[in-house]
Scaffold this active site. Structure first.
Site, short mmCIF file in Angstrom:
data_model
loop_
_atom_site.label_atom_id
_atom_site.label_comp_id
_atom_site.label_asym_id
_atom_site.label_seq_id
_atom_site.Cartn_x
_atom_site.Cartn_y
_atom_site.Cartn_z
N ASP A 13 0.86 -1.17 0.00
CA ASP A 13 0.00 0.00 0.00
C ASP A 13 0.91 1.24 0.00
O ASP A 13 2.12 1.13 0.21
CB ASP A 13 -0.89 -0.04 1.25
N ASP A 15 -0.38 5.11 0.96
CA ASP A 15 -0.73 6.04 2.03
C ASP A 15 -0.61 5.34 3.37
O ASP A 15 -1.25 4.32 3.61
CB ASP A 15 -2.16 6.57 1.86
N ASP A 209 -1.34 -0.72 6.01
CA ASP A 209 -1.48 -0.08 7.33
C ASP A 209 -2.90 -0.16 7.87
O ASP A 209 -3.16 0.35 8.96
CB ASP A 209 -1.06 1.40 7.25
#
Length: 268
Positions: A13, A15, A209
């Site tokens: 990922d 962000d 995250d």
């Protein structure tokens, strides 16, 4: 940590894993250098539909990281591929940025604000009541409602911002229609990543995250999951979910530096 480093490929990922807004996170340069130096296959898989792969590559370049555009795959691209497979030559009314429109054009999906097949919503900074009103009326007339990703919020250097899940909810409430979301945790996104890397699921580590999109997507795709605590999910949040990641790290730099964290009293 050796088990992670032995993987052939990595799906990451962006962000909350690579950056917050325009700030590179600690350990990221070392991690990317390690990927490149060890000839690892890797792709950055982002739920954000706001930028093209070229724009994402240039963004990292401005922050001192050199990663070519072919290493990026976005929810805008996944949405366009999905719709092209569902209904070739479809038309759409789009609430989103230029990168989403371009991805749709590239797959032969054209804009239509009169009688489109789809209403598509992605993250945008040009959100307005007029666009919501238009979308509501088109959905009530029969257009199918599609979201690029279900994220309610996203991390930035300024804090938390509303994401597609928040922007699309007024249309869902006003029409009584539930959107179909293409981005994570929909396994479609990870399948695109695996295909792009030409790897089997057992040879990949997926780094994210968010428990509610990244980790569940990895679990449902039978991929080893790595949760980093540099984004949305905090260590105390993990017990709120009925599933767990295979690995938990402070950030991607821990993969290279072999740093371990204190997991505290997690109820596993």
């Amino acid at each position: 940590m050796e088990a992670i480093r032995n993987k052939i490929g990595f799906i990451c990922d962006m962000d909350g894993v690579i950056y917050h807004g325009n700030r590179i996170l600690d350990g990221v340069p070392e991690f990317i250098n390690w990927l490149q130096a060890n000839n690892k296959k890797f792709v950055f898989l982002t739920n954000s539909p706001e930028r093209t792969p070229h724009e994402l590559s240039m963004k990292l370049e401005r922050m001192g990281l050199s990663v070519s555009a072919d290493h990026f795959y976005t929810s805008a691209m996944a949405t366009a591929a999905f719709l092209a497979g569902q209904k070739p030559d479809a038309t759409a009314y789009v609430i989103g940025e230029a990168a989403l429109t371009k991805a749709l054009y590239d797959k032969g999906i054209y804009m239509n604000d009169v009688n489109p097949d789809y209403v598509i919503v992605g993250e945008t900074r040009t959100y307005s009541f007029e666009k919501i009103e238009k979308a509501v009326n088109l959905v009530l007339k029969g257009a199918k409602l599609i979201g690029t990703n279900p994220d309610i919020t996203g991390p930035t250097e300024k804090g938390i911002m509303p994401a597609t899940g928040s922007l699309i909810s007024p249309i869902e409430i006003a029409t009584g229609k539930k959107a179909y979301f293409v981005g994570k945790p929909n396994p479609l996104m990870l399948r695109h990543g695996l295909k792009k890397l030409d790897c089997h699921s057992q040879d990949i580590a997926f780094v994210g995250d968010r428990m509610d999109t990244d980790i569940i997507a990895g679990i449902e795709s039978n991929v080893d999951t790595v949760l980093v605590l540099s984004g949305v999910t905090a260590i105390q949040d993990i017990d709120l979910y009925p599933y767990r990641p295979k690995y938990i790290l402070n950030g991607v730099g821990d993969i290279v530096n072999d740093t371990k964290i204190n997991l505290g009293k997690l109820n596993w």
